[in-house]
Scaffold this motif. Structure first.
Motif: not given
Length: 348
Positions: A203-210
């Motif tokens: 979820e944390a990475l998704a906020k950076h489009n990773i």
């Protein structure tokens, strides 16, 4: 001197010897305050603590060492007034269950579960003694306790995960690893703690489009193959507090160094071994905190039901500069600024 005098002396001596023998064979009893041994008219409390640890690796071993040190500092010391029954499950679910049942049938004053699966087993099987846990990621999600504050029942302890540590690590990867698109995660999805942490990371990475790309393992011997499978597909590798994967961390370090892939862990010990970075704390301190909880229960009569579950508060980035060089990472001043205690947490 007359015969009556010497007879009196002899009778007095016999009485002293008899009293001494009675002290050596006095009865011992067990209650919530430990066993009591009567010696020469005084009483000394002795304690028995049973420990179930899922597997040996640096973080869990340090947790146990810290736990024992806290007891010793409070005057509860093995070989004097403490009997420790340490059990290593060697990562085997069958062993975990067997150990928990053994502890349930013991006359221990307290039980400790180190890691989520062992703590879960103790929570299921041990009802008649206080139980503490350590190195557990999410004790509520794992079903060990129903809440963190005043959890009720006979069990409490310390979680080794503050979700902020995972989020900070993912934010660091996003901002400091050039052109990162994918992060690889080696995971044993049979460990609930690893699944919980993986979700937070994703979820944390998704906020950076990773994107988070998982490579699953069934045992520690699969870790090398999983790491190899990520080569060419990811820009960094991350592992959680996954006992099976941490045990095989040397294989990940080997691949990360050979292929110049930044390797991030969730614990300090793996960074000291050769991962580049983590947001974490010292597991020795974590175990010490749980040891202090044990002292409160054993010596001060505290009830686990009333003792809040704790989470790590003193989080900091830890860097291994030699690992950075091996993995092709240029550590900038901007990166170093993430580390609060640079004297202790930048490992040269």
């Amino acid at each position: 001197m007359n015969r009556k005098f010497w007879l009196s002396i002899a009778l007095a001596s016999i009485m002293v010897v008899t009293a001494a023998c009675g002290a050596n064979t006095g009865k011992s009893g067990t209650n919530n305050e430990g066993s009591t041994t009567n010696t020469a008219g005084s009483s000394e409390k002795t304690y028995k603590i049973a420990v179930s640890q899922i597997v040996e690796h640096p973080s869990l071993d340090a947790t146990y060492d810290g736990f024992v040190a806290a007891l010793k500092d409070a005057g509860i010391e093995e070989g004097k007034n403490l009997e420790l029954d340490f059990n290593n499950a060697q990562g085997d679910p069958t062993n975990i269950k067997t150990i928990s049942q053994k502890i349930a049938n013991s006359k221990s004053d307290l039980a400790l579960g180190i890691a989520t699966p062992t703590a879960q087993a103790l929570a299921d099987d041990v009802k008649d003694m206080p139980v503490l846990f350590a190195a557990v990621t999410d004790p509520v999600e794992a079903g060990i306790v129903t809440q963190l504050e005043a959890p009720g029942g006979n069990i409490t302890g310390a979680s080794d995960t503050n979700p902020a540590a995972i989020t900070q690590t993912m934010d660091f990867i996003a901002s400091q690893i050039p052109d990162v698109k994918n992060v690889g995660l080696i995971i044993n999805e049979g460990e609930q703690n690893a699944v919980v942490m993986a979700k937070i990371a994703e979820e944390a990475l998704a906020k950076h489009n990773i994107k988070l790309i998982k490579a699953s393992v069934a045992n520690s011997s699969d870790v090398k193959q999983a790491a190899d499978s990520l080569v060419g597909r990811v820009d960094a590798i991350y592992i959680t507090l996954d006992n099976m994967v941490v045990t095989g961390a040397d294989a990940i370090i080997e691949v990360a160094n050979e292929k110049d892939i930044p390797f991030f862990s969730a614990d300090r010990d793996t960074v000291e071994k050769g991962a580049f970075a983590a947001v974490g704390f010292k597991y020795y301190d974590h175990g010490y905190e749980v040891g202090q909880m044990a002292v409160e229960i054993l010596k001060n009569g505290k009830k686990p039901a009333e003792m809040n579950v704790t989470v790590p508060q003193k989080l900091d980035f830890i860097f291994n500069m030699k690992a950075a060089a091996e993995q092709g990472i240029t550590v900038t001043d901007e990166m170093k600024a993430f580390v609060k205690d640079q004297a202790n947490n930048i490992i040269e």
